[in-house]
Write an enzyme that holds these catalytic residues in place. Sequence first.
Site, short mmCIF file in Angstrom:
data_model
loop_
_atom_site.label_atom_id
_atom_site.label_comp_id
_atom_site.label_asym_id
_atom_site.label_seq_id
_atom_site.Cartn_x
_atom_site.Cartn_y
_atom_site.Cartn_z
N GLY A 111 0.80 -1.21 0.00
CA GLY A 111 0.00 0.00 0.00
C GLY A 111 0.83 1.27 0.00
N GLU A 134 2.59 -8.32 -1.87
CA GLU A 134 1.35 -8.95 -1.40
C GLU A 134 1.28 -10.45 -1.68
OE1 GLU A 134 0.32 -4.61 -2.13
OE2 GLU A 134 1.53 -6.15 -3.13
#
Length: 260
Positions: A111, A134
């Site tokens: 993020g 991720e």
Amino acid sequence: MSDALLLTEDRGPVRVITINRPDKLNALNGDTLDALHAAFAAAAAEPSVRVVVLTGAGPKAFVAGADIAEMHALSPVRGRDFSLRGQKMMRAVETMPKPVIAMVNGFALGGGLELAMCCHLRIAADTAKVGQPEINLGLIPGFGGTQRLLRLAGRAATLELCLVGAPIDANRALQLGIVNRVVPAADLDAETMRLATQLAGAAPLALRGILDCVNHGGECAIEEGMAYESAQFGLMFATDDMREGTTAFLERRKPAFAGR
């Protein structure tokens, strides 16, 4: 250090927004996403603010990712909502009518890289590392990472970063077009503020027109983008700033733009 999620400082016409969770490496949780959304809305609405600089508190991270502890407990529906929440905030940054510079002072992962990529320009310390890890959590990027990285760095680099999940250093990120500049860590603040101050002295309506054209043109056919550019170009002739800029050029002096 304040307990506030964000720290805000105005340096003349430049607003510096600092994500203030250094103990969590500035990880993005739901509350931080909402605070950022509100902070950028306030910066957009404040006439005295001409440029925004976004960074992270502490020496280690810009933003090391989304808050894994918070995500761990999410259901599929709440996971989708969290993704949409982050995407909405980052799209608001991307469509800001004023330039936004990410001052990447450390890790920008997951993020964090997604947040940096939604800013208009990115200046990284030579010690910074960026990536989309991720895959190592059994996840995929959820705040727009696959889409913005594709547009910035191309298909091959996007697939490598997202499928392998390993971070890259700042110089490699520069080669791929993910960041605009890399500077020594000790000079990061000064170099970022130098650029921000330069932009703050430019014609605000022309800056906005450029941002609008690039955002619009990046999502449409070239003919539509060219037509949009021509329309925006014509609008500039209705501004006092255009008259001031051209007059100052002819008079061989520095223009004083007022944003009108």
